[in-house]
Design a protein around this motif. Structure first.
Motif, PDB file in Angstrom:
ATOM      1  N   UNK A   1       0.820  -1.213   0.000  1.00 33.53           N
ATOM      2  CA  UNK A   1       0.000   0.000   0.000  1.00 33.53           C
ATOM      3  C   UNK A   1       0.857   1.267   0.000  1.00 33.53           C
ATOM      4  N   UNK A   2       2.089   1.137   0.454  1.00 35.57           N
ATOM      5  CA  UNK A   2       2.993   2.287   0.437  1.00 35.57           C
ATOM      6  C   UNK A   2       3.256   2.735  -0.998  1.00 35.57           C
ATOM      7  N   UNK A   3       3.378   1.768  -1.901  1.00 34.10           N
ATOM      8  CA  UNK A   3       3.649   2.077  -3.308  1.00 34.10           C
ATOM      9  C   UNK A   3       2.371   2.184  -4.133  1.00 34.10           C
ATOM     10  N   UNK A   4       1.305   1.590  -3.607  1.00 36.56           N
ATOM     11  CA  UNK A   4       0.040   1.576  -4.349  1.00 36.56           C
ATOM     12  C   UNK A   4      -1.097   1.828  -3.358  1.00 36.56           C
ATOM     13  N   UNK A   5      -1.325   3.079  -2.959  1.00 31.24           N
ATOM     14  CA  UNK A   5      -2.313   3.402  -1.920  1.00 31.24           C
ATOM     15  C   UNK A   5      -3.713   2.895  -2.253  1.00 31.24           C
ATOM     16  N   UNK A   6      -4.401   2.419  -1.223  1.00 32.84           N
ATOM     17  CA  UNK A   6      -5.769   1.932  -1.423  1.00 32.84           C
ATOM     18  C   UNK A   6      -6.733   3.071  -1.720  1.00 32.84           C
ATOM     19  N   UNK A   7      -6.335   4.275  -1.363  1.00 30.54           N
ATOM     20  CA  UNK A   7      -7.230   5.422  -1.518  1.00 30.54           C
ATOM     21  C   UNK A   7      -7.309   5.930  -2.952  1.00 30.54           C
ATOM     22  N   UNK A   8      -6.435   5.435  -3.821  1.00 28.03           N
ATOM     23  CA  UNK A   8      -6.456   5.886  -5.217  1.00 28.03           C
ATOM     24  C   UNK A   8      -6.460   4.678  -6.149  1.00 28.03           C
ATOM     25  N   UNK A   9      -7.149   4.812  -7.256  1.00 28.56           N
ATOM     26  CA  UNK A   9      -7.222   3.718  -8.213  1.00 28.56           C
ATOM     27  C   UNK A   9      -5.906   3.540  -8.954  1.00 28.56           C
ATOM     28  N   UNK A  10      -5.578   2.284  -9.271  1.00 38.73           N
ATOM     29  CA  UNK A  10      -4.329   2.004  -9.979  1.00 38.73           C
ATOM     30  C   UNK A  10      -4.574   0.948 -11.046  1.00 38.73           C
TER      31      UNK A  10
END
Length: 240
Positions: free
Chosen positions: A137-146
């Motif tokens: 989640x540090x590299x791919x936050x749950x708060x933003x879509x990826x």
């Protein structure tokens, strides 16, 4: 569990000399010990857990210590008495009434289910998984879509960092054909050292806070029990 429910002896489950917080803490501690001391075998964990229940469920008329460790070094005083040929003099204290023990039996059954205990084999916990997830989640936050590509990169990066730290990046750079210089290696090792030291400091801090919180809970519990003994229960369902 319905604390106001009347048990087979006509009394509620809670109250003085019933299912107290102190007894719950005791059972919880012994339950944890049973798992930690037998974490290589589900059957051994189950036996140790049920030994605790049967030990407290036992009476002079119905001793149930067959699951307790045998011998004069056993934690079970009944088994010690058997080993020293003094069982005829042994008397059960019966800290908790039989009706209460019968009521909590289904809970013990749930906590000793093989499906649950299998997760404890080897002393495993979820901490490692939670730590890895936080790294992702540090590299791919749950708060933003990826996108899928971003998620894949984040997971791969997390695997490297979780298993090898910053030194794993040097291996990746070498595999990609980059020339690794002295300053790169030095900075990586410094970053790793700082990361480990910070983790140790946080761990000590959390441990200290946990100990303080535990002492406060015990102090508060002791105070409440003291006043309960002096004044008796101020309210109990069906008492008035």
């Amino acid at each position: 569990m319905n604390r106001g429910k009347k048990l087979s002896d006509g009394k509620s489950i809670s109250g003085k000399n019933r299912l107290t917080d102190k007894f719950i803490d005791t059972i919880t501690t012994y339950y944890g010990n049973a798992i930690r001391q037998n974490n290589s075998s589900v059957s051994d964990m189950r036996q140790a857990i049920w030994a605790i229940y049967c030990h407290y469920r036992s009476t002079d008329e119905e001793p149930m210590h067959h699951l307790c460790p045998i011998g004069d070094t056993s934690w079970c005083k009944y088994q010690k008495a058997v080993a020293t040929n003094s069982v005829s003099l042994f008397k059960h204290k019966n800290i908790v009434p039989i009706a209460v023990m019968d009521e909590i039996k289904p809970i013990i059954a749930e906590l000793s289910a093989p499906k649950l205990l299998k997760k404890c084999v080897g002393g495993k916990t979820q901490n490692a998984n939670e730590s890895f997830n936080s790294t992702v989640w540090k590299y791919c936050p749950k708060t933003s879509g990826s996108s899928k590509n971003i998620v894949d990169i984040a997971v791969n990066e997390a695997i490297v960092m979780f298993n090898e730290g910053m030194t794993g990046r040097i291996k990746i750079m070498k595999a990609l054909g980059f020339k690794i210089g002295h300053f790169t290696v030095t900075s990586v090792f410094k970053a790793n050292y700082a990361r480990i030291k910070n983790a140790e400091i946080k761990s000590k801090s959390y441990t200290l806070e946990a100990r303080r919180a535990s002492r406060m809970r015990k102090k508060k519990k002791a105070t409440n029990e003291h006043f309960a003994e002096l004044e008796g229960p101020t309210y109990e369902a069906g008492s008035f």
